[in-house]
Design a protein around this motif. Structure first.
Motif, PDB file in Angstrom:
ATOM      1  N   LEU A   9      34.134  33.660  20.832  1.00 24.68           N
ATOM      2  CA  LEU A   9      35.009  34.408  20.455  1.00 24.68           C
ATOM      3  C   LEU A   9      35.603  35.372  21.401  1.00 24.68           C
ATOM      4  O   LEU A   9      36.557  35.800  21.948  1.00 24.68           O
ATOM      5  CB  LEU A   9      34.765  35.198  19.135  1.00 24.68           C
ATOM      6  N   ARG A  10      34.203  35.780  22.153  1.00 28.16           N
ATOM      7  CA  ARG A  10      34.653  36.654  23.292  1.00 28.16           C
ATOM      8  C   ARG A  10      35.380  36.021  24.547  1.00 28.16           C
ATOM      9  O   ARG A  10      36.278  36.655  25.034  1.00 28.16           O
ATOM     10  CB  ARG A  10      33.389  37.305  23.939  1.00 28.16           C
ATOM     11  N   ASN A  11      35.134  34.587  24.694  1.00 31.76           N
ATOM     12  CA  ASN A  11      35.845  34.116  25.705  1.00 31.76           C
ATOM     13  C   ASN A  11      37.423  33.833  25.267  1.00 31.76           C
ATOM     14  O   ASN A  11      38.298  33.827  26.203  1.00 31.76           O
ATOM     15  CB  ASN A  11      35.106  32.653  25.882  1.00 31.76           C
ATOM     16  N   LEU A  12      37.540  33.525  24.016  1.00 35.64           N
ATOM     17  CA  LEU A  12      38.984  33.541  23.688  1.00 35.64           C
ATOM     18  C   LEU A  12      39.769  34.655  23.759  1.00 35.64           C
ATOM     19  O   LEU A  12      40.886  34.760  23.995  1.00 35.64           O
ATOM     20  CB  LEU A  12      38.999  32.938  22.235  1.00 35.64           C
ATOM     21  N   TRP A  13      39.130  35.749  23.582  1.00 32.73           N
ATOM     22  CA  TRP A  13      39.528  37.074  23.524  1.00 32.73           C
ATOM     23  C   TRP A  13      39.796  37.699  25.072  1.00 32.73           C
ATOM     24  O   TRP A  13      40.906  38.225  25.424  1.00 32.73           O
ATOM     25  CB  TRP A  13      38.643  38.038  22.900  1.00 32.73           C
ATOM     26  N   THR A  14      38.937  37.035  25.960  1.00 31.09           N
ATOM     27  CA  THR A  14      39.157  37.583  27.260  1.00 31.09           C
ATOM     28  C   THR A  14      40.170  36.666  27.878  1.00 31.09           C
ATOM     29  O   THR A  14      40.978  37.307  28.918  1.00 31.09           O
ATOM     30  CB  THR A  14      37.920  37.273  28.183  1.00 31.09           C
ATOM     31  N   ARG A  15      40.357  35.396  27.432  1.00 29.07           N
ATOM     32  CA  ARG A  15      41.779  34.745  28.161  1.00 29.07           C
ATOM     33  C   ARG A  15      42.793  34.829  26.953  1.00 29.07           C
ATOM     34  O   ARG A  15      43.351  33.667  26.581  1.00 29.07           O
ATOM     35  CB  ARG A  15      41.314  33.296  28.450  1.00 29.07           C
ATOM     36  N   ARG A  16      43.149  36.062  26.846  1.00 25.10           N
ATOM     37  CA  ARG A  16      44.247  36.250  25.600  1.00 25.10           C
ATOM     38  C   ARG A  16      45.618  35.756  25.867  1.00 25.10           C
ATOM     39  O   ARG A  16      46.235  34.815  24.881  1.00 25.10           O
ATOM     40  CB  ARG A  16      44.498  37.816  25.473  1.00 25.10           C
ATOM     41  N   LEU A  17      46.145  35.624  26.971  1.00 27.70           N
ATOM     42  CA  LEU A  17      47.663  35.041  27.248  1.00 27.70           C
ATOM     43  C   LEU A  17      47.286  33.504  27.120  1.00 27.70           C
ATOM     44  O   LEU A  17      48.178  32.853  26.559  1.00 27.70           O
ATOM     45  CB  LEU A  17      47.850  35.360  28.803  1.00 27.70           C
ATOM     46  N   THR A  18      46.331  33.012  27.714  1.00 29.17           N
ATOM     47  CA  THR A  18      46.147  31.388  27.673  1.00 29.17           C
ATOM     48  C   THR A  18      45.883  31.031  26.306  1.00 29.17           C
ATOM     49  O   THR A  18      46.367  30.195  25.880  1.00 29.17           O
ATOM     50  CB  THR A  18      45.078  30.912  28.466  1.00 29.17           C
ATOM     51  N   THR A  19      45.234  31.893  25.496  1.00 29.84           N
ATOM     52  CA  THR A  19      45.009  31.513  24.188  1.00 29.84           C
ATOM     53  C   THR A  19      46.131  31.579  23.430  1.00 29.84           C
ATOM     54  O   THR A  19      46.467  30.508  22.379  1.00 29.84           O
ATOM     55  CB  THR A  19      43.882  32.470  23.802  1.00 29.84           C
ATOM     56  N   VAL A  20      47.025  32.598  23.576  1.00 26.80           N
ATOM     57  CA  VAL A  20      48.160  32.571  22.735  1.00 26.80           C
ATOM     58  C   VAL A  20      49.130  31.439  22.973  1.00 26.80           C
ATOM     59  O   VAL A  20      49.739  30.997  22.213  1.00 26.80           O
ATOM     60  CB  VAL A  20      48.741  34.122  22.947  1.00 26.80           C
ATOM     61  N   LEU A  21      49.250  31.233  24.147  1.00 19.65           N
ATOM     62  CA  LEU A  21      50.285  30.124  24.778  1.00 19.65           C
ATOM     63  C   LEU A  21      49.841  28.871  24.275  1.00 19.65           C
ATOM     64  O   LEU A  21      50.502  28.127  23.704  1.00 19.65           O
ATOM     65  CB  LEU A  21      50.422  30.063  26.163  1.00 19.65           C
ATOM     66  N   THR A  22      48.352  28.596  24.374  1.00 18.33           N
ATOM     67  CA  THR A  22      48.115  27.119  23.919  1.00 18.33           C
ATOM     68  C   THR A  22      48.042  27.231  21.985  1.00 18.33           C
ATOM     69  O   THR A  22      48.329  26.088  21.639  1.00 18.33           O
ATOM     70  CB  THR A  22      46.569  27.074  24.153  1.00 18.33           C
ATOM     71  N   ALA A  23      47.611  28.197  21.397  1.00 17.41           N
ATOM     72  CA  ALA A  23      47.805  28.256  20.097  1.00 17.41           C
ATOM     73  C   ALA A  23      49.278  28.222  19.497  1.00 17.41           C
ATOM     74  O   ALA A  23      49.569  27.717  18.639  1.00 17.41           O
ATOM     75  CB  ALA A  23      47.065  29.504  19.603  1.00 17.41           C
ATOM     76  N   GLY A  24      50.018  28.719  20.529  1.00 22.80           N
ATOM     77  CA  GLY A  24      51.522  28.650  20.197  1.00 22.80           C
ATOM     78  C   GLY A  24      52.031  27.224  20.216  1.00 22.80           C
ATOM     79  O   GLY A  24      52.965  26.898  19.272  1.00 22.80           O
TER      80      GLY A  24
END
Length: 388
Positions: A9-24
């Motif tokens: 979870l911490r790795n996903l939070w650290t890469r917030r922008l990438t996480t949001v774009l991929t999940a989007g």
């Protein structure tokens, strides 16, 4: 040793922008996938709700729709005498002899006419549809050139408002009421007196006969009686089954089109997830070497990265489903392939669609994250530490 879930979870939070774009990206795919399933479910719900399990519909043998059918007056009279047909408090058979025709009417904001079903029925025909409720005006008077229109017709077509007159079959027909079909196909119809419509369209017989059974268990008996009488060349079907069959052609078209679009979009989403996970692996080579040096096994590292990809997909799936749920406030109108008339229906979200969409998003996550996870798990400790 297993890698803590908090680390993922911490790795996903650290890469917030990438996480949001991929999940989007995944959310968009799940939105399309769920929307198609909801559209198909809404279509089936609308058409199946049109019929009652207590009613049967009788059509000419070999036809699939009421538009194509023809039932003579003599045949309709014979159906009324069958002992399996229920009778009202006055002893009258609960049978509606009906005529179904198509007329052209322009939709609001468009001058091009679209087909609208006009159904001629008896007073008994209204009582056989308890889900239909009058919401404005009054019911038509038998023997008068009057019609009542369904809510979708009233809202979607020009000249179909209460108090207006519309012209077809050489007559002016006054609209005296608006009814709510209970989210059924009747919302897309106009109703009038069967005898008046028969005269106007020069129809000497009927399109169909609707009959209420004394009991649902009487269906097989009624069907056997109809098949045994050589004067009755008619097919007998329970109403919900008949309307479900009416939805098959359009439902199949929507399913194929939707799945094709979902497949195309899902390829892009999977590639996006794979790129994201490959980038995560490249940026965390040192971490991977440290984890291996601390004693975490290859299987744990593979599972951690794969779970990270699945969480991304699950997040995208949840967002896509959340947006898709708002589609239930909208209604669409399209051509019913069975009757060649306009049919209005809404999106319908079911628990099965939620489950299917969630599984679909997880599958995208597994496919997109598998190869990057394998790459992370196969790294040697010394090489990873040096590269980091």
């Amino acid at each position: 040793m297993k890698i803590p879930f908090s680390y993922i979870l911490r790795n996903l939070w650290t890469r917030r922008l990438t996480t949001v774009l991929t999940a989007g990206g995944m959310a968009l795919v799940v939105f399309v996938f769920a929307a198609v399933l909801m559209l198909d479910a809404g279509l089936r719900k609308t058409l199946v709700a049109t019929g009652s399990a207590d009613n049967v519909i009788l059509l000419r043998q070999g036809v699939q729709t009421e538009i194509q059918s023809g039932v003579s007056r003599e045949q309709a009279a014979l159906v009324e005498t069958n002992p399996a047909v229920a009778r009202d408090q006055r002893g009258e058979p609960m049978v509606s002899k009906e005529i179904v025709v198509l007329i052209g009417a322009p939709k609001k904001g468009d001058t091009k006419p679209q087909n609208v079903i006009v159904r001629g029925l008896t007073v008994a025909g209204i009582s056989l549809r308890p889900q239909v409720k009058l919401i404005e005006g009054r019911w038509y008077q038998p023997g008068a050139s009057e019609i009542v229109v369904g809510r979708s017709v009233n809202n979607g077509f020009e000249g179909m408002e209460l108090g207006q007159s519309t012209r077809f079959a050489g007559r002016d027909w006054r609209i005296v009421g608006v009814f709510d079909g209970g989210a059924s196909g009747f919302d897309s119809e106009a109703w009038g007196d069967v005898e008046q419509l028969g005269q106007a369209f020069r129809r000497f017989g009927y399109s169909s006969v609707i009959a209420r059974m004394t009991d649902r268990a009487q269906y097989e008996r009624l069907k056997a009686d109809i098949e045994a009488d050589v004067r009755l060349k008619l097919d007998v079907k329970i109403e919900p089954l008949f309307y479900e069959e009416q939805s098959k052609a359009l439902s199949t078209f929507l399913s194929i089109l939707g799945l094709a679009l979902s497949l195309i979009f899902s390829i892009g989403a999977i590639i996006g997830a794979a790129i994201t996970m490959y980038a995560a692996v490249s940026n965390r080579i040192g971490e991977i070497g440290t984890l291996r040096a601390l004693g975490f096994r290859r299987a744990s590292i593979l599972s951690a990265f794969l779970l990270e990809s699945m969480l991304l997909a699950l997040l995208g799936g949840a967002v896509g489903l959340a947006f898709a749920s708002f589609l239930q406030f909208f209604t669409v109108s399209t051509l019913n392939f069975a009757s060649f008339s306009q049919l209005s229906f809404g999106f319908h979200l079911t628990p099965a669609i939620v489950l299917q969409s969630t599984i679909f998003s997880l599958v995208m996550g597994v496919i997109g994250g598998f190869l990057p996870s394998v790459r992370a798990a196969r790294m040697e400790i010394v090489d990873a530490l040096r590269a980091g």
